[in-house]
Design an enzyme around this catalytic site. Structure first.
Site, PDB file in Angstrom:
ATOM      1  CB  CYS A 107      -4.400 -87.675  33.392  1.00 45.39           C
ATOM      2  SG  CYS A 107      -4.043 -86.010  33.899  1.00 45.39           S
ATOM      3  N   PRO A 132     -12.678 -78.641  32.678  1.00 44.67           N
ATOM      4  CG  PRO A 132     -12.065 -78.944  30.436  1.00 44.67           C
ATOM      5  CD  PRO A 132     -11.619 -79.253  31.834  1.00 44.67           C
ATOM      6  N   GLY A 133     -15.143 -79.857  32.212  1.00 43.04           N
ATOM      7  CA  GLY A 133     -16.466 -80.475  32.143  1.00 43.04           C
ATOM      8  C   GLY A 133     -16.540 -81.796  31.386  1.00 43.04           C
ATOM      9  N   GLY A 134     -15.396 -82.375  31.042  1.00 45.74           N
ATOM     10  CA  GLY A 134     -15.425 -83.666  30.338  1.00 45.74           C
ATOM     11  C   GLY A 134     -16.177 -84.727  31.136  1.00 45.74           C
ATOM     12  CG  ASP A 148     -11.314 -75.793  49.663  1.00 46.15           C
ATOM     13  OD1 ASP A 148     -11.163 -76.461  50.702  1.00 46.15           O
ATOM     14  OD2 ASP A 148     -10.406 -75.594  48.826  1.00 46.15           O
ATOM     15  CB  CYS A 168     -11.456 -81.904  40.454  1.00 49.41           C
ATOM     16  SG  CYS A 168     -11.035 -82.288  42.156  1.00 49.41           S
TER      17      CYS A 168
HETATM   18  C1  LIG Z   1      -7.872 -83.181  35.967  1.00 44.62           C
HETATM   19  S1  LIG Z   1      -8.569 -81.622  36.047  1.00 44.62           S
HETATM   20  C2  LIG Z   1     -10.263 -81.953  35.913  1.00 44.62           C
HETATM   21  C3  LIG Z   1     -10.739 -82.299  34.549  1.00 44.62           C
HETATM   22  C4  LIG Z   1     -12.238 -82.501  34.490  1.00 44.62           C
HETATM   23  N1  LIG Z   1     -12.690 -83.441  35.485  1.00 44.62           N
HETATM   24  C5  LIG Z   1     -12.693 -82.963  33.135  1.00 44.62           C
HETATM   25  O1  LIG Z   1     -12.938 -84.151  32.956  1.00 44.62           O
HETATM   26  O2  LIG Z   1     -12.840 -82.115  32.242  1.00 44.62           O
HETATM   27  C6  LIG Z   1      -8.441 -81.238  37.739  1.00 44.62           C
HETATM   28  C7  LIG Z   1      -9.241 -80.055  38.206  1.00 44.62           C
HETATM   29  O3  LIG Z   1      -8.987 -79.867  39.603  1.00 44.62           O
HETATM   30  C8  LIG Z   1      -8.971 -78.489  39.877  1.00 44.62           C
HETATM   31  N2  LIG Z   1      -8.197 -78.225  41.115  1.00 44.62           N
HETATM   32  C9  LIG Z   1      -6.990 -77.657  41.232  1.00 44.62           C
HETATM   33  N3  LIG Z   1      -6.640 -77.556  42.532  1.00 44.62           N
HETATM   34  C10 LIG Z   1      -7.649 -78.079  43.238  1.00 44.62           C
HETATM   35  C11 LIG Z   1      -7.906 -78.231  44.622  1.00 44.62           C
HETATM   36  N4  LIG Z   1      -7.014 -77.851  45.523  1.00 44.62           N
HETATM   37  N5  LIG Z   1      -9.083 -78.782  44.998  1.00 44.62           N
HETATM   38  C12 LIG Z   1      -9.975 -79.189  44.080  1.00 44.62           C
HETATM   39  N6  LIG Z   1      -9.777 -79.061  42.754  1.00 44.62           N
HETATM   40  C13 LIG Z   1      -8.648 -78.511  42.340  1.00 44.62           C
HETATM   41  C14 LIG Z   1      -8.351 -77.884  38.644  1.00 44.62           C
HETATM   42  O4  LIG Z   1      -8.722 -76.557  38.498  1.00 44.62           O
HETATM   43  C15 LIG Z   1      -8.887 -78.759  37.522  1.00 44.62           C
HETATM   44  O5  LIG Z   1     -10.062 -78.195  36.987  1.00 44.62           O
END
Ligand SMILES: C[S@@+](CC[C@H](N)C(=O)[O-])C[C@H]1O[C@@H](n2cnc3c(N)ncnc32)[C@H](O)[C@@H]1O
Length: 461
Positions: free
Chosen positions: A231, A113-115, A161, A110
């Site tokens: 988070c 944006p790439g952190g 997915d 997941c």
């Molecule tokens: C907490 S954010 C990720 C932040 C990222 N890891 C970072 O450090 O920049 C969660 C991510 O999960 C994605 N997401 C949403 N629904 C999802 C799903 N059903 N399966 C996998 N990822 C999903 C979102 O689009 C989002 O980019």
């Protein structure tokens, strides 16, 4: 901005009081204060250590005294640092627990944006491979942009997915799931997030997280590590989900050594250790992370004898553009010249065939008639390309004009392709046409800010 504590959802406050009976008041009050701004440095682009308070659990990160306008700093555009809240950087301590022999394949499921992905790219070795995945298509471009600017070439980006990964079989040594969650840890940064919070929404998040965990779990090898984070403080999205994962497979929980002064909260739930970042105890946002080592047997991935995809070798390569060529496979896709890490050819071809791989290699040049145009990805590489291209050092003002693709004059001499740079770090290509120059900064990444007044650089004090 502050929000009075009685503005937090009452169900949330009630649960926090139950969860942290001794410290709930401190916890809730702390939500009215912003977390400190912090950045993580890309040591290969940003070379001098700033004299600022370090983030104690990350090697290359520091807290800033205030939030500057990062968009007005050419080094931010160049991938010299990533603005990231400090708690998430604890990923580094989690990753330090990974003990796998030989080159590793790491999946960040997941990722946008790439952190975490840019951090992982700094933490892995050059001979490891990072697969950075984002399921939501509209979030993929920013992920590609951030990883490209970060400058490594041992990553690919997919838009698939969780289930598609599980169906591959046990391919990965490390699986990072930074799951979409109810976001309680972000309330103090973004009080609006609290408006979207409800017990029902938190429940939906937990169900979705279980699906993501269960579907991707088969992609992890025996002896591999799952790093799971959110988070939020909600046990149903954190430790209880990992406890539930026992019904899907065998693992042992891995403890992360802590230092007292970090003020990180270690919890233990039915033998599962988790690490919580609470708002009244740390300078970062709210965060949860846990590491599990997979113990059950897995079936190794069966690679096809022959792949449908063939990598067409280019007729010739531009001289001296890329310093180390032995560890790369160069190929041509239409007019595009690309390379992938040679050691991962089989795996990348498999991903090409089974996933929606949206970036599978470094696009370093494009054929145009008899010429090869250098691509922006080449300018962004940490591997120095400056032997083939002279650096054209710009002032901050000109660098911002370059990044905005404004019309402006530059005194150019020398070779026709040059690397515009700021503080010695490449920003992108220019082509000297004698009386004027062409700006090759990517249009889609261009700086759109018109008002560029008072642009202090936080590292020059
Ligand atoms: C907490 S954010 C990720 C932040 C990222 N890891 C970072 O450090 O920049 C969660 C991510 O999960 C994605 N997401 C949403 N629904 C999802 C799903 N059903 N399966 C996998 N990822 C999903 C979102 O689009 C989002 O980019």
């Amino acid at each position: 901005m502050t929000t009075p504590s009685n503005h937090w959802p009452s169900d949330f406050v009630g649960r926090i009081r139950e969860q942290f009976p001794q410290t709930a008041d401190d916890f809730i009050q702390a939500l009215d204060f912003q977390a400190r701004v912090s950045v993580r440095l890309n040591k290969q682009k940003y070379r001098s250590a700033p004299n600022l308070a370090p983030v104690p659990w990350a090697n290359q990160a520091c807290f800033l005294d205030e939030r500057p306008v990062f968009a007005l700093d050419p080094l931010w555009h160049a991938g010299a640092y990533y603005v990231q809240e400090a708690s998430s950087m604890f990923l580094e301590q989690a990753f330090n627990q990974v003990n796998v022999e030989g080159p590793k394949m790491v999946l960040d499921l997941c990722a946008a944006p790439g952190g975490k992905s840019t951090h992982l790219n700094s933490l892995i070795q050059d001979d490891d491979l990072l697969v950075s995945n984002e399921v939501i298509r509209s979030r993929v471009p920013i992920l590609i942009e951030n990883l490209t600017k970060w400058g490594h070439s041992n990553f690919v980006v997919s838009n698939s997915d969780a289930k598609q990964f599980g169906e591959l079989g046990a391919l990965f040594d490390v699986l990072v799931i930074d799951a979409p969650c109810s976001g309680e840890g972000l309330f103090r940064r973004d009080p609006e997030a609290a408006n979207e919070w409800s017990p029902e929404n938190a429940k939906l998040c937990s169900v979705r997280q279980r699906r993501i965990l269960a579907e991707s779990w088969p992609a992890l090898k025996q002896g591999g590590y799952l790093i799971y984070s959110t988070c939020t403080f909600n046990p149903a999205e954190n430790e209880e989900n990992l406890d539930w994962l026992r019904s899907q497979g065998g693992f042992e929980s891995v403890r992360i050594p802590l230092q007292d002064e970090w003020n990180i909260d270690e919890l233990e739930h039915n033998g599962i250790y988790g690490y919580r970042f609470l708002p009244h105890k740390v300078k970062g946002e709210g965060f949860f992370i846990s590491v599990l080592k997979k113990t059950e047997e897995t079936t190794a991935v069966r690679f096809p004898k022959k792949f449908k995809t063939r990598l067409q070798r280019p007729a010739s390569l531009p001289n001296g553009w890329i310093q180390t060529t032995e560890n790369k496979i160069f190929f041509q896709h239409n007019d595009q010249l690309k390379f992938i890490p040679a050691a991962w050819e089989r795996e990348i071809l498999l991903l090409f065939e089974k996933l929606n791989l949206v970036k599978g290699g470094t696009h370093f040049g494009t054929l145009k008639k008899k010429d090869i145009l250098p691509e922006h990805e080449l300018a962004m590489l940490n591997e120095r390309v400056s032997e083939a291209f002279e650096l054209l050092e710009l002032t901050q003002e000109d660098a911002l004009k370059y990044l905005a693709r404004d019309n402006f004059q530059l005194q150019l001499s020398g070779k026709n392709w040059q690397l515009a740079a700021f503080a010695g770090t490449p920003l992108g290509f220019v082509k000297n046409l004698g009386t004027r120059f062409n700006n090759y900064y990517p249009k889609e990444w261009r700086l759109r800010m018109q008002d560029r007044g008072n642009s202090g650089l936080w590292y020059r004090r």
